[in-house]
Design a protein around this motif. Structure first.
Motif, short mmCIF file in Angstrom:
data_model
loop_
_atom_site.label_atom_id
_atom_site.label_comp_id
_atom_site.label_asym_id
_atom_site.label_seq_id
_atom_site.Cartn_x
_atom_site.Cartn_y
_atom_site.Cartn_z
N HIS A 20 16.22 -16.85 15.52
CA HIS A 20 14.95 -16.16 15.75
C HIS A 20 15.11 -14.66 15.48
N HIS A 21 16.19 -14.10 16.00
CA HIS A 21 16.45 -12.67 15.81
C HIS A 21 16.62 -12.35 14.32
N MET A 22 17.38 -13.18 13.61
CA MET A 22 17.61 -12.92 12.18
C MET A 22 16.32 -13.06 11.39
N LEU A 23 15.50 -14.03 11.76
CA LEU A 23 14.22 -14.21 11.08
C LEU A 23 13.32 -13.00 11.31
N PHE A 24 13.30 -12.51 12.53
CA PHE A 24 12.50 -11.33 12.85
C PHE A 24 12.95 -10.13 12.01
N ASP A 25 14.26 -9.95 11.88
CA ASP A 25 14.78 -8.85 11.07
C ASP A 25 14.36 -8.98 9.61
N ALA A 26 14.40 -10.21 9.09
CA ALA A 26 14.01 -10.44 7.70
C ALA A 26 12.52 -10.17 7.51
N LEU A 27 11.71 -10.56 8.47
CA LEU A 27 10.27 -10.31 8.38
C LEU A 27 9.98 -8.81 8.35
N LYS A 28 10.62 -8.07 9.25
CA LYS A 28 10.39 -6.62 9.31
C LYS A 28 10.84 -5.92 8.03
N ALA A 29 11.92 -6.45 7.43
CA ALA A 29 12.46 -5.84 6.22
C ALA A 29 11.70 -6.25 4.97
N GLY A 30 10.75 -7.16 5.12
CA GLY A 30 9.98 -7.63 3.97
C GLY A 30 10.78 -8.51 3.03
N GLU A 31 11.80 -9.17 3.57
CA GLU A 31 12.67 -10.04 2.77
C GLU A 31 12.12 -11.45 2.77
N GLY A 32 11.16 -11.71 1.89
CA GLY A 32 10.47 -12.99 1.89
C GLY A 32 11.36 -14.18 1.62
N THR A 33 12.24 -14.09 0.62
CA THR A 33 13.11 -15.20 0.28
C THR A 33 14.07 -15.51 1.41
N ARG A 34 14.64 -14.47 2.02
CA ARG A 34 15.58 -14.67 3.14
C ARG A 34 14.85 -15.24 4.35
N ALA A 35 13.65 -14.75 4.63
CA ALA A 35 12.88 -15.26 5.77
C ALA A 35 12.57 -16.74 5.57
N GLN A 36 12.21 -17.11 4.36
CA GLN A 36 11.91 -18.51 4.08
C GLN A 36 13.15 -19.38 4.28
N VAL A 93 4.38 -13.91 5.53
CA VAL A 93 4.32 -12.82 6.50
C VAL A 93 5.19 -11.65 6.03
N ALA A 94 6.40 -11.96 5.55
CA ALA A 94 7.29 -10.91 5.08
C ALA A 94 6.68 -10.16 3.90
N GLU A 95 6.03 -10.90 3.00
CA GLU A 95 5.44 -10.28 1.81
C GLU A 95 4.20 -9.46 2.15
N HIS A 96 3.45 -9.93 3.17
CA HIS A 96 2.23 -9.20 3.56
C HIS A 96 2.56 -7.96 4.38
N GLY A 97 3.69 -8.00 5.07
CA GLY A 97 4.04 -6.91 5.97
C GLY A 97 3.73 -7.27 7.41
N VAL A 98 4.61 -6.89 8.31
CA VAL A 98 4.47 -7.22 9.73
C VAL A 98 3.73 -6.09 10.44
N SER A 99 2.60 -6.41 11.03
CA SER A 99 1.83 -5.40 11.74
C SER A 99 2.55 -4.97 13.01
N ARG A 100 2.13 -3.82 13.53
CA ARG A 100 2.74 -3.32 14.77
C ARG A 100 2.51 -4.29 15.92
#
Length: 240
Positions: free
Chosen positions: A187-203, A91-98
């Motif tokens: 959950h909040h930190m994961l959401f931030d990582a997803l929005k930032a496109g940080e795939g490794t951190r999100a994983q 998801v982070a690598e693909h980009g998070v839709s609005r």
């Protein structure tokens, strides 16, 4: 659902709710009478549940309710963590839709609102569990990987493997609320990582997130008598 699917769902639910003892023999005729069905869909359901590892075949060819070790449950929770970690990275690598951002933010807001009250009521626990399931499912669906989604679905059929299965609902101890608050901060930190496109951190965050479920399982086993009142299925887990 057709009759066979309905019988399978009902029988799986009975087992996971602890309606049968670990090692108990499951007689087709008795189950058919209890579920209001013929023996044919019951037999098919038992065969499917054997594949899902919820029942096992005994020496005479009949079926017994399977018992699980704490290690088996811990392994299933760990597998979910790695699968969801992969989903988060995608998801982070693909980009998070609005729309996904809005849906995930709504989950976070709901969790914040529920956790603002301490102690939580059983209704609040149920609402948090529904939010938690939605949060995890949104990320899994957004991964776009159908094979990954099937793997999570299969793993979730094991006792206490699903995302909300090990929420600390066994007591009102202060540490239970603290663990839930910690999990929601993740959950909040994961959401931030997803929005930032940080795939490794999100994983990594998704994998680490399952440690809360591992801790809750250990606490539930230490407080068995108390836990069984809320999670009778804990009786399927034998040992410590």
């Amino acid at each position: 659902m057709n009759l066979q699917e309905t019988v399978l769902m009902q029988l799986r639910d009975l087992i996971l709710r602890g309606e049968f003892e670990p090692g108990q023999r499951l007689a087709e005729q008795q189950l058919a009478e209890r579920l209001g069905a013929s023996r044919t869909p019951v037999r098919a359901a038992l065969a499917t549940l054997e594949q899902e590892c919820l029942v096992q075949i005994n020496d005479s060819g009949g079926y017994l309710v399977r018992q699980f070790t704490p290690r088996e449950v811990a392994d299933a929770i760990a597998v979910r963590g790695h699968l969801e970690g992969m989903a988060a990275r995608l998801v982070a690598e693909h980009g998070v839709s609005r729309s996904l951002q809005l849906d995930l933010q709504a989950c976070l807001d709901e969790g914040d609102r529920l956790l603002a009250v301490n102690p939580l009521t059983m209704e609040s626990y149920a609402a948090y569990a529904a939010m938690n399931d939605r949060f995890h499912n949104l990320i899994l669906e957004a991964s776009g990987n159908s094979a990954l989604q099937r793997a999570v679905s299969l793993n979730d059929r094991l006792p206490f493997a699903p995302a909300s299965a090990m929420l600390p609902m066994q007591s009102t101890l202060a540490q239970d609320h603290e663990w839930m608050s910690y999990a929601h901060r993740q959950h909040h930190m994961l959401f931030d990582a997803l929005k930032a496109g940080e795939g490794t951190r999100a994983q990594a965050l998704a994998v680490e997130h399952t440690e809360v479920a591992q801790m809750n399982m250990r606490m539930a086993l230490e407080r068995r008598a108390e836990s069984e009142r809320v999670m009778p299925g804990i009786r399927l887990v034998v040992g410590r």
